[in-house]
Every structure is written in structure tokens, then in C-alpha cells.
Design an enzyme around this catalytic site. Structure first.
Site, PDB file in Angstrom:
ATOM      1  CD  GLU A   1       2.542  -5.623   8.218  1.00  0.00           C
ATOM      2  OE1 GLU A   1       2.968  -7.050   8.156  1.00  0.00           O
ATOM      3  OE2 GLU A   1       3.013  -4.874   7.423  1.00  0.00           O
TER       4      GLU A   1
ATOM      5  CG  HIS B   1      -0.352  -0.070   2.396  1.00  0.00           C
ATOM      6  ND1 HIS B   1       0.540   1.185   3.170  1.00  0.00           N
ATOM      7  CD2 HIS B   1       0.001  -1.089   3.391  1.00  0.00           C
ATOM      8  CE1 HIS B   1       1.177   0.906   4.248  1.00  0.00           C
ATOM      9  NE2 HIS B   1       0.932  -0.422   4.492  1.00  0.00           N
TER      10      HIS B   1
END
Length: 217
Positions: free
Chosen positions: A94, A14
């Protein structure tokens, strides 16, 4: 004898967030992109992928990844290229840093539990968080599903938007480098080429996304 099937996986991190800039542990916290600071990296990634078509798109369900994907797909809209619907998947999140999320290294570095976590290379879960083994297990499940879908639906190129720790683990696995050497910047990633043979899928090569300027000049 038929040639083995090939699958190209373009997997990117990202774009920049405020917590990236502040060097806070982010993990499962749903932190949005920081604009306009994230803009240049997103534009470079979008331009790099603008002419490519994808058979499937996978994305972490956290907002920073969904926003990154939206920026990448703007390039497709301009080129008039059809894109498949993104498959949002929590397995692409994550690592869950538990009690350390939102905190800085300098405020944690002397805590015994933090040192034990670092010294274990993440194999010991942080307080309230997730171990490296748990991350590997959910990535195993996602990879198996992604490959099965590719075989069933004839996918040849797949785009995935995820997080730094996920890409580190994939690089450790497929590039046989140390986990700590596998970092990529925001709005950057890797292109993995997989070949399917008698023993299943294996990674034949990988490269940087976007390609370094020296490689494109």
C-alpha cells in the site's frame, strides 16, 4: 500472421483487518487479518477462484496479504490443483502514509499538512510518507517485471494479492477512471485482460472479482 499473446491478471485486495474496521490509515503497517470477521469475504473469494489455475502468483510481503493468499490457496488444495510458489514483493505494498498511519480522518482533517496532501490528490507526500508518483513508479517497475516474466515463461494467468491503493492506481491507469472511483472492498478485486501486440501490452477489458451476484445468476 500469429494471434497476439493474451495475459489474464487477477488482482485482489487483502481481507478485512481491525484497522479497516476502525477506518485507520494502514499503509505499510504490518496489520494482520481480523478473524473471524474477515472469514465470509475470504470464503467467497476462495470459492470464486477455487477452480482456476495460475501460472504465477505475486503477493505483497505484508502479513494481511500473505494471510489472504493462504486462504485463497486452501481452495486449490481441496481441488488438488498445483500452485506455483508465491513471489513476495514489497513493490506491491500500500502507499506509505508516513505520520498518518494508525490515525483517523476525524483527528487529521483540520491539520494544514493533511489538507495540503488531500488537495494535491496525493501528489504531495504526507509527512514521512510516500507520494502518489512514488507509488506509480514502483508499480511501473513491478508491471514491467511481471510482463517480462510472463513473456519469458509463457504465463497466461497470474494471481496477485495486494492493497486497495494499488488496485485504485491500476484501475485509474487501465480503466481510465478517476483514482477515487477505483475503490474495491476487502477480499475483492479486478480481472484485467492484456493483449500483446506490436506496441507491447495493452488492457483490453476488466471485470469485478468475485463477479457480482447478478452476473452469476
Amino acid at each position: 500472421m500469429t494471434e497476439p499473446a493474451q495475459l489474464e491478471l487477477v488482482i485482489v485486495r487483502h481481507g478485512l483487518t481491525a484497522w479497516n474496521q476502525e477506518r485507520r490509515y494502514q499503509g505499510h503497517r504490518d496489520i494482520p487479518l481480523r478473524m473471524p470477521e474477515a472469514g465470509p469475504g475470504l470464503a467467497r473469494l476462495r470459492d470464486h477462484l477455487a477452480a482456476e489455475t495460475f501460472d504465477a502468483i505475486h503477493c505483497s510481503d505484508l502479513i494481511r496479504c500473505r494471510q489472504t493468499l493462504a486462504h485463497v490457496l486452501e481452495g486449490k488444495d481441496r481441488e488438488g490443483l498445483a500452485t506455483p510458489e508465491a513471489r513476495l514483493d514489497a513493490r506491491l505494498r500500500e502507499l506509505d502514509f508516513g505520520d498518518y498511519e494508525g490515525r483517523y480522518y476525524d483527528e487529521l482533517k483540520d491539520l494544514p499538512a493533511y489538507r495540503a496532501w488531500i488537495d494535491s490528490r496525493g501528489e504531495q507526500a504526507p509527512p514521512g510518507g510516500e507520494s502518489a508518483g512514488a507509488l506509480r513508479a514502483r508499480l511501473d517497475a513491478w508491471l514491467a517485471a511481471m510482463f517480462a516474466c510472463a513473456e519469458a515463461e509463457g504465463h497466461r494467468r497470474v494471481l496477485t494479492v495486494t492493497h486497495g491503493g494499488v488496485i485504485r492506481e491500476l484501475r485509474r491507469r487501465f480503466e481510465t477512471i478517476d483514482f477515487w472511483e477505483g475503490s474495491v472492498g476487502q477480499a475483492q478485486g479486478r480481472r484485467f485482460i492484456f493483449i500483446h501486440g506490436e506496441e507491447g501490452w495493452r488492457c483490453s477489458c476488466s471485470s469485478a472479482v468475485p463477479a457480482p451476484a447478478s452476473a452469476t445468476s
